[in-house]
Design an enzyme around this catalytic site. Sequence first.
Site, mmCIF file in Angstrom:
data_model
loop_
_atom_site.group_PDB
_atom_site.id
_atom_site.type_symbol
_atom_site.label_atom_id
_atom_site.label_comp_id
_atom_site.label_asym_id
_atom_site.label_seq_id
_atom_site.Cartn_x
_atom_site.Cartn_y
_atom_site.Cartn_z
ATOM 1 N N LYS A 1 -5.643 -2.277 13.978
ATOM 2 C CA LYS A 1 -5.115 -1.231 14.857
ATOM 3 C C LYS A 1 -5.699 -1.379 16.260
ATOM 4 O O LYS A 1 -6.900 -1.553 16.430
ATOM 5 C CB LYS A 1 -5.417 0.142 14.270
ATOM 6 N N GLU B 1 0.838 -1.199 0.000
ATOM 7 C CA GLU B 1 0.000 0.000 0.000
ATOM 8 C C GLU B 1 0.873 1.250 0.000
ATOM 9 O O GLU B 1 2.052 1.198 0.358
ATOM 10 C CB GLU B 1 -0.919 0.006 1.222
#
Length: 311
Positions: free
Chosen positions: A165, A31
């Site tokens: 996360k 990414e």
Amino acid sequence: MPQNSPEPYEPVLSAEVRAALSTGLPVVALESTIIAHGLPRPRNLTVARELEGLVRSAGAVPATVAVLDGRAHVGLGEDQLERVAGDPAVRKLGHRDLAPALATGASGATTVSGTAFLAARAGVGVFATGGLGGVHREWAADQDESADLRLLARTGITVVCAGVKSILDVPATLQRLETLGVSVVGYGTGHFPGFYLSSSGEPVDWTVHGPGEVVEVIRAREALGGPASALIVANPVAEADQLDPALHDRVLAEALDACRERGISGQGVTPFLLDQLMRRTGGASLEANLAAVRGNVTLAAKIAVTATGLR
């Protein structure tokens, strides 16, 4: 217009990626959001080059994904990588943003959902990232959920990550992944990683050991057929490189309180919490993040190389 992409909205493959895919060589998608929006300049460019180097050193070809001037690119040249790292006007593009970006000639770095979609569209089967998005805390009140989850539920790609996360609702995210039919395997662990932490404390149903076992899971999924969905390989950051758990928990609790006191909600929550973690840990959270990404990129390359050797 590049010869390998006659249609204006088709992904443009770099010459290296195109050659690798056409000859069956291993390719790993990366990414670009971490480059444009996740790291301070100029370190972001150094890290971008480092991650591509890790893929190459393991015997695979890196395919960093981004949108430049309305063209989706799978594989970037040095000039393009420098542009993503250095241009403050580069936007952040999830899957939902791709069509408007292409139609208007915009430039942007791709998130997990945007990268997974474009990589799979180009025929790249393995993708390495840091941590996934997921279900946000207090979901019952605002129903805030990352677009990553639904996109991965309908995209056949293997994603190597360090879990989701830790600022998110990890148990709810795992339940959501189960509901959506997304397979999750722990890499050498019986617990789902916590991004900055080696373990979130939540168990995983399946554990694999070594790239070969991951590839066997991939092959079994392909043989079974059925709806396309991602395989998540949850690879924990090494305990020696993780953020101190006590420090993490204290700073996160304080940051959540500050978030509520300031009335921050919606899309503003995640960047605020991540910024607070970085500032209040003296940058230790950033180093743990990078350690996780490095490990994921290396593992993804090994999986891609192994998959190529078994076919």
